[in-house]
Design a protein around this motif. Sequence first.
Motif, PDB file in Angstrom:
ATOM      1  N   MET A  71       0.822  -1.085   0.003  1.00  0.00           N
ATOM      2  CA  MET A  71      -0.089   0.007  -0.104  1.00  0.00           C
ATOM      3  C   MET A  71       0.955   1.202   0.014  1.00  0.00           C
ATOM      4  O   MET A  71       0.481   2.241  -0.701  1.00  0.00           O
ATOM      5  N   ALA A  72       2.038   1.014   0.647  1.00  0.00           N
ATOM      6  CA  ALA A  72       2.881   2.446   0.676  1.00  0.00           C
ATOM      7  C   ALA A  72       3.644   2.637  -0.589  1.00  0.00           C
ATOM      8  O   ALA A  72       3.778   3.834  -0.958  1.00  0.00           O
ATOM      9  N   GLN A  73       3.982   1.502  -1.124  1.00  0.00           N
ATOM     10  CA  GLN A  73       4.450   1.567  -2.643  1.00  0.00           C
ATOM     11  C   GLN A  73       3.553   2.195  -3.385  1.00  0.00           C
ATOM     12  O   GLN A  73       3.862   2.714  -4.584  1.00  0.00           O
ATOM     13  N   LYS A  74       2.168   2.097  -3.299  1.00  0.00           N
ATOM     14  CA  LYS A  74       1.158   2.526  -4.034  1.00  0.00           C
ATOM     15  C   LYS A  74       0.817   3.982  -3.812  1.00  0.00           C
ATOM     16  O   LYS A  74       0.040   4.517  -4.120  1.00  0.00           O
ATOM     17  N   GLY A  75       1.503   4.578  -2.983  1.00  0.00           N
ATOM     18  CA  GLY A  75       1.172   5.983  -2.563  1.00  0.00           C
ATOM     19  C   GLY A  75       0.105   6.119  -1.347  1.00  0.00           C
ATOM     20  O   GLY A  75      -0.490   7.087  -1.183  1.00  0.00           O
ATOM     21  N   LYS A  76      -0.338   4.865  -0.815  1.00  0.00           N
ATOM     22  CA  LYS A  76      -1.140   4.937   0.283  1.00  0.00           C
ATOM     23  C   LYS A  76      -0.938   4.484   1.641  1.00  0.00           C
ATOM     24  O   LYS A  76      -1.474   3.879   2.529  1.00  0.00           O
ATOM     25  N   ALA A  77       0.249   5.060   1.838  1.00  0.00           N
ATOM     26  CA  ALA A  77       1.179   4.850   3.121  1.00  0.00           C
ATOM     27  C   ALA A  77       0.251   5.475   4.201  1.00  0.00           C
ATOM     28  O   ALA A  77      -0.302   4.900   5.302  1.00  0.00           O
ATOM     29  N   GLY A  78      -0.470   6.761   4.233  1.00  0.00           N
ATOM     30  CA  GLY A  78      -1.204   7.359   4.994  1.00  0.00           C
ATOM     31  C   GLY A  78      -2.520   6.671   5.541  1.00  0.00           C
ATOM     32  O   GLY A  78      -2.945   6.511   6.590  1.00  0.00           O
ATOM     33  N   GLU A  79      -3.128   5.782   4.168  1.00  0.00           N
ATOM     34  CA  GLU A  79      -4.384   4.795   4.373  1.00  0.00           C
ATOM     35  C   GLU A  79      -4.058   3.731   5.196  1.00  0.00           C
ATOM     36  O   GLU A  79      -4.578   3.298   6.248  1.00  0.00           O
ATOM     37  N   ALA A  80      -2.812   3.182   4.966  1.00  0.00           N
ATOM     38  CA  ALA A  80      -2.274   1.877   5.501  1.00  0.00           C
ATOM     39  C   ALA A  80      -2.162   2.161   6.884  1.00  0.00           C
ATOM     40  O   ALA A  80      -2.384   1.386   7.931  1.00  0.00           O
ATOM     41  N   LEU A  81      -1.374   3.286   7.236  1.00  0.00           N
ATOM     42  CA  LEU A  81      -1.061   3.743   8.694  1.00  0.00           C
ATOM     43  C   LEU A  81      -2.065   3.890   9.871  1.00  0.00           C
ATOM     44  O   LEU A  81      -2.387   3.261  10.823  1.00  0.00           O
ATOM     45  N   THR A  82      -3.179   4.567   9.169  1.00  0.00           N
ATOM     46  CA  THR A  82      -4.267   5.119   9.811  1.00  0.00           C
ATOM     47  C   THR A  82      -5.197   3.532   9.969  1.00  0.00           C
ATOM     48  O   THR A  82      -5.689   3.537  11.406  1.00  0.00           O
ATOM     49  N   GLY A  83      -5.353   2.874   9.171  1.00  0.00           N
ATOM     50  CA  GLY A  83      -5.865   1.480   9.199  1.00  0.00           C
ATOM     51  C   GLY A  83      -5.449   0.831  10.331  1.00  0.00           C
ATOM     52  O   GLY A  83      -5.991   0.274  11.076  1.00  0.00           O
ATOM     53  N   ALA A  84      -4.058   0.687  10.311  1.00  0.00           N
ATOM     54  CA  ALA A  84      -3.058  -0.040  11.223  1.00  0.00           C
ATOM     55  C   ALA A  84      -3.256   0.484  12.772  1.00  0.00           C
ATOM     56  O   ALA A  84      -3.583  -0.320  13.720  1.00  0.00           O
ATOM     57  N   PHE A  85      -3.174   1.812  12.932  1.00  0.00           N
ATOM     58  CA  PHE A  85      -3.432   2.343  14.169  1.00  0.00           C
ATOM     59  C   PHE A  85      -5.021   2.282  14.840  1.00  0.00           C
ATOM     60  O   PHE A  85      -4.812   2.188  15.958  1.00  0.00           O
ATOM     61  N   THR A  86      -5.841   2.316  13.921  1.00  0.00           N
ATOM     62  CA  THR A  86      -7.218   2.311  14.569  1.00  0.00           C
ATOM     63  C   THR A  86      -7.387   0.916  14.693  1.00  0.00           C
ATOM     64  O   THR A  86      -8.197   0.563  15.765  1.00  0.00           O
ATOM     65  N   GLY A  87      -6.982  -0.263  13.887  1.00  0.00           N
ATOM     66  CA  GLY A  87      -7.162  -1.584  14.219  1.00  0.00           C
ATOM     67  C   GLY A  87      -6.476  -1.849  15.236  1.00  0.00           C
ATOM     68  O   GLY A  87      -7.014  -2.721  16.374  1.00  0.00           O
ATOM     69  N   SER A  88      -5.358  -1.313  15.880  1.00  0.00           N
ATOM     70  CA  SER A  88      -4.625  -1.483  17.220  1.00  0.00           C
ATOM     71  C   SER A  88      -5.671  -0.884  18.212  1.00  0.00           C
ATOM     72  O   SER A  88      -5.653  -1.764  19.264  1.00  0.00           O
ATOM     73  N   PHE A  89      -6.176   0.078  18.174  1.00  0.00           N
ATOM     74  CA  PHE A  89      -6.948   0.829  19.141  1.00  0.00           C
ATOM     75  C   PHE A  89      -8.299  -0.019  19.410  1.00  0.00           C
ATOM     76  O   PHE A  89      -8.578  -0.282  20.397  1.00  0.00           O
ATOM     77  N   ILE A  90      -8.815  -0.499  18.314  1.00  0.00           N
ATOM     78  CA  ILE A  90      -9.964  -1.592  18.401  1.00  0.00           C
ATOM     79  C   ILE A  90      -9.757  -2.748  18.981  1.00  0.00           C
ATOM     80  O   ILE A  90     -10.527  -3.271  20.070  1.00  0.00           O
ATOM     81  N   GLY A  91      -8.647  -3.266  18.750  1.00  0.00           N
ATOM     82  CA  GLY A  91      -8.289  -4.647  19.642  1.00  0.00           C
ATOM     83  C   GLY A  91      -7.876  -4.369  20.919  1.00  0.00           C
ATOM     84  O   GLY A  91      -8.334  -5.011  21.867  1.00  0.00           O
ATOM     85  N   ALA A  92      -7.203  -3.321  21.275  1.00  0.00           N
ATOM     86  CA  ALA A  92      -6.811  -2.903  22.724  1.00  0.00           C
ATOM     87  C   ALA A  92      -8.218  -2.771  23.254  1.00  0.00           C
ATOM     88  O   ALA A  92      -8.028  -3.052  24.667  1.00  0.00           O
ATOM     89  N   PHE A  93      -9.086  -1.951  22.863  1.00  0.00           N
ATOM     90  CA  PHE A  93     -10.528  -1.804  23.567  1.00  0.00           C
ATOM     91  C   PHE A  93     -11.175  -2.873  24.063  1.00  0.00           C
ATOM     92  O   PHE A  93     -11.634  -2.845  25.083  1.00  0.00           O
ATOM     93  N   PHE A  94     -11.226  -3.797  23.014  1.00  0.00           N
ATOM     94  CA  PHE A  94     -11.996  -4.901  23.038  1.00  0.00           C
ATOM     95  C   PHE A  94     -11.317  -5.691  24.321  1.00  0.00           C
ATOM     96  O   PHE A  94     -12.049  -6.211  24.970  1.00  0.00           O
ATOM     97  N   ALA A  95      -9.987  -5.761  24.330  1.00  0.00           N
ATOM     98  CA  ALA A  95      -9.248  -6.611  25.465  1.00  0.00           C
ATOM     99  C   ALA A  95      -9.551  -5.975  26.731  1.00  0.00           C
ATOM    100  O   ALA A  95      -9.570  -6.726  27.608  1.00  0.00           O
ATOM    101  N   VAL A  96      -9.226  -4.451  26.774  1.00  0.00           N
ATOM    102  CA  VAL A  96      -9.577  -3.974  28.061  1.00  0.00           C
ATOM    103  C   VAL A  96     -10.992  -4.292  28.804  1.00  0.00           C
ATOM    104  O   VAL A  96     -11.230  -4.090  29.961  1.00  0.00           O
ATOM    105  N   LEU A  97     -11.861  -4.138  27.648  1.00  0.00           N
ATOM    106  CA  LEU A  97     -13.301  -4.501  28.131  1.00  0.00           C
ATOM    107  C   LEU A  97     -13.414  -5.954  28.912  1.00  0.00           C
ATOM    108  O   LEU A  97     -13.966  -6.188  29.878  1.00  0.00           O
ATOM    109  N   LEU A  98     -12.598  -6.680  28.158  1.00  0.00           N
ATOM    110  CA  LEU A  98     -12.558  -8.178  28.688  1.00  0.00           C
ATOM    111  C   LEU A  98     -11.904  -8.214  30.352  1.00  0.00           C
ATOM    112  O   LEU A  98     -12.273  -8.871  30.970  1.00  0.00           O
TER     113      LEU A  98
END
Length: 505
Positions: free
Chosen positions: A100-127
Amino acid sequence: MEALTSLIGGFGVLADPMNIVYMFVGITLGVLIGVLPGLGGANGVAILLPLTFSMTPVSAIIMLSSIYWGALFGGAITSILFNIPGEPWSVATTFDGHPMAQKGKAGEALTGAFTGSFIGAFFAVLLITFLAPVIAKFALQFGPAEFFAVYLLTFCAFVGMGREPAAKVIAAMMLGFALAAVGIDTVTGQLRMTFGSVELLRGFDFLVAVIGLFGVGEILLTMEEGLAFKGKSAAINAKVVWETWKKLPQYWVGCLRSAIVGCWMGVTPGGATPASFMSYGLAKKFSRNGRNFGKGELEGVVMPEVAAHAAGTSALLPMLTLGIPGSPTAAVLLGGLLIWGLQPGPLLFVEQKDFVWGLIASIYLGNIAGLIVVLTTVPIFAAILRIPFSVIAPVILVICAVGAYTVHNAGLDIAVMLVFGVIGYLFKKLQYPLAPLVLALVLGDMAESSFRQAMLVSQGHLSIFWSNPLVGSIVTLALVMLIWPLISIVLARLKGPGSKPAAAE
């Protein structure tokens, strides 16, 4: 309802402005550690642990756990921009993130990764919020036999459920047990394996060992590989973030599945790395765009990050409630709690209620703060990677040496750290896992004490480990996990010559 009341009290603990400052400092340091290959969550926590000795336990654990959250976030930056996994669990992120970064979508990939990390951690902390008090109350019924059964379950799960060969896991664990036995026998007061050395009376300090194994060992290996940094520049603006967030709701089923996988692998000693790979494989199998995975698919970036962050966060659940770490970093945090005079386990929720709920509350705020920090500082951390590694490596080694020295203010500890660094380097070269060694080094004494106390109670009869349904079921499950590789081989042969053992899939 009681959990929510306690959580509100935990946010009250965070009302101290210095705790908020420590949180942001920890997250920033964690992102830096996650960005730099050769370090990692466990390494960063181990190296910086001595710096927190002057803090209160609450402030110290908030800062150290924030370093961990930051490292989880930071590993995605190098994976996407440079195709260099900053963390082992970020390997799966490179599969689609870097294309994705090579296609010029680095910002989109990073935003998706960071948001995914936040979602996973939020689910776990509820647990953690709703299950931790239940597990802690249940664990109050535990005696020496039950505690040893839980330790045995942890050790056996590493052997039977890990991805590494069982023989190598057992060998690493045996070395950890041997190192944990050095010093004074806590039951009889006898000296063990000190060989007449006064310095060895206190045994091998786990913190010095961990700094050497992780920090120095990784640096030696990275220096040998002659790592060079080459990658894409990146900038994230509000438009990119908003456009990416609008795409994420369509992946909600996959996010839920990845969060469940991550939490399971975190509570059991699977860890964030296998969780990320498993989640990526499941996403590829069930996604409508599965054929495009590996070519730059946003879903292929989000899912492993959700699972990795869920696993990394949920690993604290067994550490807090049972005193059993679910990851190497949790093992280091466990050692920190012991240094501060806190005994992880069910009584921690009774005797140190403010501490526990302050930590849980800090996970909520820490992940929000982490998301803000990484979204605003990506260009800065990407620029750091253009510093020659020949400059960065000596700085990291000096930090390791200072960290080891400050444990006991003893120069000998620096030499011990270097020896463990060589051991860590050899383990990496020979592809032996370090996590079982660290686990055995941290838990070896406690497992031995529980076993010997159980033997004293039963007058030497092993039947105590099947004396009631609770301990009997735990021990039986542990033994099944221990021989699971053999069971999987037998099942594979029964299915036919073309099938593979479950452990190898």
